[in-house]
Write a protein that holds these residues in place. Structure first.
Motif, short mmCIF file in Angstrom:
data_model
loop_
_atom_site.label_atom_id
_atom_site.label_comp_id
_atom_site.label_asym_id
_atom_site.label_seq_id
_atom_site.Cartn_x
_atom_site.Cartn_y
_atom_site.Cartn_z
N ASP A 1 -1.22 3.85 -0.48
CA ASP A 1 -1.31 2.26 -0.74
C ASP A 1 -0.17 0.98 0.22
OD1 ASP A 1 -1.83 -0.39 -1.38
OD2 ASP A 1 -3.36 0.48 -2.74
N CYS A 2 0.28 0.61 1.22
CA CYS A 2 0.88 0.31 2.27
C CYS A 2 1.31 -1.18 1.09
CB CYS A 2 0.42 -0.31 3.37
SG CYS A 2 -0.97 -1.40 2.77
N MET A 3 -0.02 -1.47 -0.01
CA MET A 3 0.83 -2.90 -0.72
C MET A 3 1.06 -2.46 -2.10
SD MET A 3 -1.16 -5.48 1.17
CE MET A 3 -1.53 -7.15 -0.52
N GLN B 1 3.12 1.57 -10.57
CA GLN B 1 2.85 0.26 -9.23
C GLN B 1 2.87 1.36 -8.43
OE1 GLN B 1 4.31 -2.91 -11.30
NE2 GLN B 1 3.45 -2.28 -13.79
N GLY B 2 3.56 1.01 -7.55
CA GLY B 2 4.10 1.39 -6.59
C GLY B 2 3.31 2.72 -5.15
N ILE B 3 3.48 3.38 -5.89
CA ILE B 3 2.66 4.73 -5.14
C ILE B 3 0.65 5.20 -5.73
CG2 ILE B 3 2.63 7.59 -4.96
CD1 ILE B 3 5.99 6.39 -5.12
N SER B 4 -0.15 5.63 -5.07
CA SER B 4 -1.05 5.31 -5.15
C SER B 4 -1.45 7.18 -5.24
CB SER B 4 -1.86 4.46 -4.10
OG SER B 4 -1.41 5.54 -2.69
N HIS B 5 -2.98 7.37 -5.95
CA HIS B 5 -3.25 8.60 -5.28
C HIS B 5 -3.21 9.49 -6.68
CE1 HIS B 5 -3.56 7.42 -1.35
NE2 HIS B 5 -5.07 8.37 -1.40
N GLY B 6 -2.68 8.48 -7.39
CA GLY B 6 -2.14 9.53 -8.93
C GLY B 6 -1.21 9.80 -8.49
N ARG C 1 14.21 1.26 3.27
CA ARG C 1 13.72 1.02 3.06
C ARG C 1 12.20 2.46 2.52
NH1 ARG C 1 13.47 -4.34 4.75
NH2 ARG C 1 11.45 -4.74 3.74
N PHE C 2 11.46 1.06 1.79
CA PHE C 2 10.06 2.36 1.99
C PHE C 2 8.90 1.39 1.96
CE2 PHE C 2 6.63 3.52 -0.76
CZ PHE C 2 7.10 4.88 -1.08
N ALA C 3 7.76 2.61 2.54
CA ALA C 3 7.19 1.78 3.03
C ALA C 3 6.49 2.68 2.49
CB ALA C 3 6.95 1.73 4.64
N GLY C 4 4.47 2.63 1.84
CA GLY C 4 3.44 3.27 2.14
C GLY C 4 2.40 2.63 3.45
N PHE C 5 1.92 3.62 4.39
CA PHE C 5 1.63 3.10 5.28
C PHE C 5 -0.15 3.65 5.33
CE2 PHE C 5 2.25 8.24 6.08
CZ PHE C 5 1.23 7.95 7.40
N ASP C 6 -0.87 4.15 4.29
CA ASP C 6 -2.06 4.58 3.94
C ASP C 6 -2.29 2.86 4.14
OD1 ASP C 6 -4.62 5.15 4.18
OD2 ASP C 6 -3.86 6.79 2.38
N GLY C 7 -4.68 2.39 4.18
CA GLY C 7 -4.29 1.87 3.51
C GLY C 7 -5.35 1.68 2.21
N PRO C 8 -5.29 0.54 1.39
CA PRO C 8 -5.90 0.64 -0.52
C PRO C 8 -6.64 2.04 -0.46
CG PRO C 8 -5.67 -1.92 0.48
CD PRO C 8 -5.37 -0.96 1.63
N LEU C 9 -7.17 2.78 -0.03
CA LEU C 9 -8.18 3.60 0.28
C LEU C 9 -7.44 4.44 -0.84
CD1 LEU C 9 -8.72 3.53 3.58
CD2 LEU C 9 -9.44 2.09 2.19
N GLU C 10 -8.82 5.11 -1.35
CA GLU C 10 -9.33 6.35 -1.69
C GLU C 10 -10.66 7.52 -1.17
OE1 GLU C 10 -7.69 7.90 -3.64
OE2 GLU C 10 -6.67 6.08 -5.33
N ASP D 1 7.12 -9.87 8.02
CA ASP D 1 6.35 -9.21 8.14
C ASP D 1 6.04 -8.77 7.24
OD1 ASP D 1 8.13 -8.36 10.47
OD2 ASP D 1 9.92 -7.57 9.53
N ARG D 2 5.83 -9.15 6.04
CA ARG D 2 5.07 -8.68 4.75
C ARG D 2 3.49 -9.57 5.03
NH1 ARG D 2 6.80 -9.19 -1.12
NH2 ARG D 2 7.97 -7.18 -1.14
N ALA D 3 3.96 -10.53 6.04
CA ALA D 3 2.68 -11.85 5.75
C ALA D 3 2.02 -10.88 6.73
CB ALA D 3 3.24 -13.05 6.15
N ARG D 4 2.21 -10.37 8.03
CA ARG D 4 1.61 -10.04 8.58
C ARG D 4 0.93 -8.55 8.38
NH1 ARG D 4 5.64 -7.61 12.50
NH2 ARG D 4 3.65 -7.30 14.31
N LEU D 5 1.64 -7.53 7.25
CA LEU D 5 0.94 -6.41 6.30
C LEU D 5 0.22 -6.88 6.17
CD1 LEU D 5 1.22 -4.19 5.19
CD2 LEU D 5 2.50 -4.83 3.79
N TYR D 6 -0.10 -8.31 5.04
CA TYR D 6 -1.42 -8.89 4.80
C TYR D 6 -2.70 -8.96 5.47
CZ TYR D 6 2.14 -10.02 0.58
OH TYR D 6 3.19 -9.54 -0.35
#
Length: 406
Positions: free
Chosen positions: A66-68, A90-95, A128-137, A231-236
């Motif tokens: 999750d990118c957020m 809190q920072g990495i999705s999908h378990g 730097r660390f980034a998630g690049f998936d959407g907030p999706l499952e 950059d963060r606002a663009r991500l939003y």
């Protein structure tokens, strides 16, 4: 033939991977995996990333998460905000925050960013660390609330209120209860979706107006706030518009619904990757199907789907500045994936003497006999074998012979 195949195999090292690219230093070096949740593959990813950092000047890793949520991890590795336990939860999705290998990656990145004198590395040298998936499952998508309100809040604090297309209260009223958006039953019954309601239609227009305002105010915003903040606002903005588009197609009742959803998700991934590429070379890690250049395919509920992956979309834009190294493997015995048949691509590679190899994929394609390898059939849905027809579209293969159970 065996000698020719053996000649395509090399030690698994970042220098070897870069050597396959013939003096290219891609902005995005994508490392795919054929299955999720195996720490042995993530350990290998971590090892290659460390070498890319130390030998090639790479500064960012982007994973299929999750990118957020990924912003939480990035804050931790760059500035020490929070604790390691908190950011893994809190920072990495999908378990996947429970993964020992993912935890070690985040721990090492934070340690690397803190020099021996505890003053911290200069911003330009920090990892730097980034998630690049959407907030999706696979089963649902998140509410657009977090991304929309964050974008609105950023703009409201920095531009004339008369320029905003709406108030925060209007967004809150139109979004309504979050569980209307996140109900997992929507995946199988599109009539339950709120994605094509009048409120959702208004939100799509407002999100578009907010993103346009962000773009029009770029000179002012860059002069009055940090580049990271912009950059963060663009991500939003990307996330808000992408989520609303995804929810719109969740309400679709046509036969193209699942294809549109798969394509929309990978489009969101691609937009995030292109933004990550703007700040310098990055290692990207995700399932092979999200990173390959040919069309991706799968069966969902018995229906075959085909769509262009994030890797295909990014490769079309970046050209030589995108590279894709797929991972293939021999066995995952604890999941019922046993020794590959000798006439498959994995079977040919399994016969090599070492446990791990980097394979020169284009050279391997020329070393194979006239009859191409048979496609491997996986007995387990969680593992996708490498399609031998894709060899010429891959820059390299990391082959791992056996995945141990942990």
């Amino acid at each position: 033939m065996a000698t020719d195949v053996k000649d395509t195999a090399h030690a698994v090292e970042a220098a070897t991977v870069m050597g396959l690219l013939q003096d290219r230093r891609p902005r995005l070096l994508a490392l795919g995996e054929p299955t999720h949740g195996e720490d042995a593959l993530l350990d290998l990813r971590n090892e290659l990333f460390r070498q890319l950092v130390e030998q090639e000047g790479y500064r960012t890793i982007a994973i299929e998460s999750d990118c957020m949520m990924g912003l939480v991890v990035d804050e931790y590795v760059t500035s020490g905000t929070g604790t390691l336990d908190e950011v893994m939860e809190q920072g990495i999705s999908h378990g996947w925050g429970t993964s020992v290998a993912n935890r070690e990656l985040v721990r090492w990145m934070r340690a690397h960013n803190v020099r021996a004198d505890d003053q911290g590395r200069p911003a330009s040298e920090r990892l730097r660390f980034a998630g690049f998936d959407g907030p999706l499952e696979m089963t649902h998508a998140e509410s657009p609330r977090q991304a929309l309100t964050a974008l609105h809040g950023y703009l409201a604090a920095r531009v004339d209120a008369d320029l905003l297309p709406c108030t925060a209260d209007t967004l809150d009223r139109l979004i309504g209860a979050d569980d209307r958006w996140t109900d997992p039953a929507v995946m199988w019954d599109p009539t339950l979706s709120t994605g094509q309601s009048p409120e959702a239609g208004q939100l799509r227009l407002l999100a578009d107006d907010l993103v346009a305002l962000l773009d029009r105010q770029t000179p002012h915003l860059l002069a009055t706030t940090s580049r990271d903040g912009w950059d963060r606002a663009r991500l939003y903005g990307r996330t808000a518009t992408g989520l609303l588009r995804y929810h719109h197609w969740m309400a679709d009742t046509s036969t193209a619904r699942m294809t549109r959803l798969a394509g929309t998700r990978d489009q969101m991934m691609a937009h995030n990757l292109l933004a990550i590429a703007e700040r310098g070379p990055a290692l990207v890690h995700a399932q092979n199907a999200h990173l390959q250049r040919p069309k991706s395919s799968m069966r969902m509920g018995g229906t075959p789907l085909e769509w262009w992956s994030a890797g295909a979309l990014v490769s079309a834009r970046l050209g030589e500045e995108y590279a894709f190294v797929a991972t293939a493997l021999g066995t995952i015995r604890h999941q019922g994936v046993d020794t590959p048949p000798p006439d498959t691509l994995e079977g040919l590679l399994y016969a090599l003497p070492e446990d791990r190899h980097v394979i020169d994929a284009p050279r391997l394609a020329t070393a194979l006999p006239g009859i191409p390898p048979a496609p491997r059939v996986s007995p387990w849905f969680g593992y996708a074998p490498l399609d031998p027809a894709h060899l010429t579209d891959i820059d390299g293969i990391v082959f791992v012979k056996d995945i141990p159970q942990r």
